[in-house]
Design an enzyme around this catalytic site. Sequence first.
Site, PDB file in Angstrom:
ATOM      1  N   GLU A 148       0.969  -0.957   0.018  1.00  8.22           N
ATOM      2  CA  GLU A 148       0.118  -0.171  -0.396  1.00  8.22           C
ATOM      3  C   GLU A 148       1.013   1.393   0.131  1.00  8.22           C
ATOM      4  O   GLU A 148       0.390   1.947  -0.277  1.00  8.22           O
ATOM      5  CB  GLU A 148      -1.330   0.257   1.406  1.00  8.22           C
ATOM      6  CG  GLU A 148      -1.699  -0.731   1.083  1.00  8.22           C
ATOM      7  CD  GLU A 148      -2.686  -1.087   2.754  1.00  8.22           C
ATOM      8  OE1 GLU A 148      -3.528  -1.806   2.550  1.00  8.22           O
ATOM      9  OE2 GLU A 148      -1.829  -0.511   3.343  1.00  8.22           O
TER      10      GLU A 148
ATOM     11  N   GLY B 254     -11.801  -3.972   2.574  1.00  6.32           N
ATOM     12  CA  GLY B 254     -13.993  -5.096   2.116  1.00  6.32           C
ATOM     13  C   GLY B 254     -14.649  -3.813   2.231  1.00  6.32           C
ATOM     14  O   GLY B 254     -14.561  -2.945   2.985  1.00  6.32           O
TER      15      GLY B 254
ATOM     16  N   ASP C 112     -11.520  -6.565  -1.991  1.00  8.48           N
ATOM     17  CA  ASP C 112     -12.211  -7.991  -1.024  1.00  8.48           C
ATOM     18  C   ASP C 112     -13.264  -7.275  -0.803  1.00  8.48           C
ATOM     19  O   ASP C 112     -13.976  -5.404  -0.622  1.00  8.48           O
ATOM     20  CB  ASP C 112     -11.725  -8.659  -0.992  1.00  8.48           C
ATOM     21  CG  ASP C 112     -11.603  -8.042   0.721  1.00  8.48           C
ATOM     22  OD1 ASP C 112     -10.511  -7.287   1.349  1.00  8.48           O
ATOM     23  OD2 ASP C 112     -12.173  -7.909   1.743  1.00  8.48           O
TER      24      ASP C 112
HETATM   25  N1  ADE Z   1      -9.005  -4.902   4.646  1.00  9.28           N
HETATM   26  C1  ADE Z   1      -9.478  -4.955   3.035  1.00  9.28           C
HETATM   27  N2  ADE Z   1      -9.723  -5.892   2.825  1.00  9.28           N
HETATM   28  C2  ADE Z   1     -10.361  -6.665   4.682  1.00  9.28           C
HETATM   29  C3  ADE Z   1     -11.716  -7.167   5.468  1.00  9.28           C
HETATM   30  N3  ADE Z   1     -12.144  -7.864   4.143  1.00  9.28           N
HETATM   31  N4  ADE Z   1     -11.476  -7.159   6.555  1.00  9.28           N
HETATM   32  C4  ADE Z   1     -11.090  -5.964   6.629  1.00  9.28           C
HETATM   33  N5  ADE Z   1      -9.847  -5.450   7.150  1.00  9.28           N
HETATM   34  C5  ADE Z   1      -9.698  -5.563   5.367  1.00  9.28           C
END
Ligand code: ADE
Length: 251
Positions: free
Chosen positions: A14, A80, A218
């Site tokens: 990142e 996420g 995600d």
């Molecule tokens: N950072 C990126 N994806 C994540 C997720 N699914 N849960 C928590 N932090 C995240």
Amino acid sequence: MGQTIAIISALHEEQAGLLALMPGQRPERLGGREFWRGQLQGHEVIAVLSGIGKVAAATTTAVLMERFQPQQVIFTGVAGGIASGVAVGDIVVGSSYLQHDMDASPLFPRHELPGYGRSRLPADPRLLALMQQAAEEAIAWLPRQLGPATRTAFSLHSPRVHSGKIVTGDRFVATAAESRALRSELGAALAVDMESAAVAQVCHDYGVPFCAVRTISDRADDQAHVDFPAFLQQVARHYSGRMLETALNLL
Ligand code: ADE
């Protein structure tokens, strides 16, 4: 010289795009972290990796405050997607931050930060507006930057910028059921991560403006454990450099 801007990320992938814009720097080691000092768009920049999770993020931010006294703090990284319509490749600019695993009930209402009288901390309005503008600019530039194979693999055809609540907790959310539970419990949450609200709390304590910008890696669902590392390795670094360059130019 402009201001001193601190830029925190959790993971190397990142931060890579930012360090590439500040060549020839040497890190200063403090509290188990490496603080990279450099110049970008006429500002002094301190770039640091916090590592993952709320404690790592909070200690990094406290050391940063004491040693470097930044005038603004920006967090860039991935998150996420929680809300429907927040897709992989979109950018979420956090307008407020909440710790979804904070629960001192029945002493305090669920999610309330004991001693703060509230559960959500807001982004600095000026920094928020600036990061929204920088995110819009970066997202328009990105599709040309990524090759067609990457765009197809990650369905990055028309990524969008959103602004809203980011929720944070010491948990990688990796099932559709958990994501659903967060959505129903925290209505308007757009994205989930593991650091933003912790950094927001320390910035609040020091009275320093803060904003977190997160690219969606995600959907915090049953596929998250596959989507997250793939996005991190192949896409994440393209976002942060361009966005920060634009933001600091506007500052
Ligand atoms: N950072 C990126 N994806 C994540 C997720 N699914 N849960 C928590 N932090 C995240």
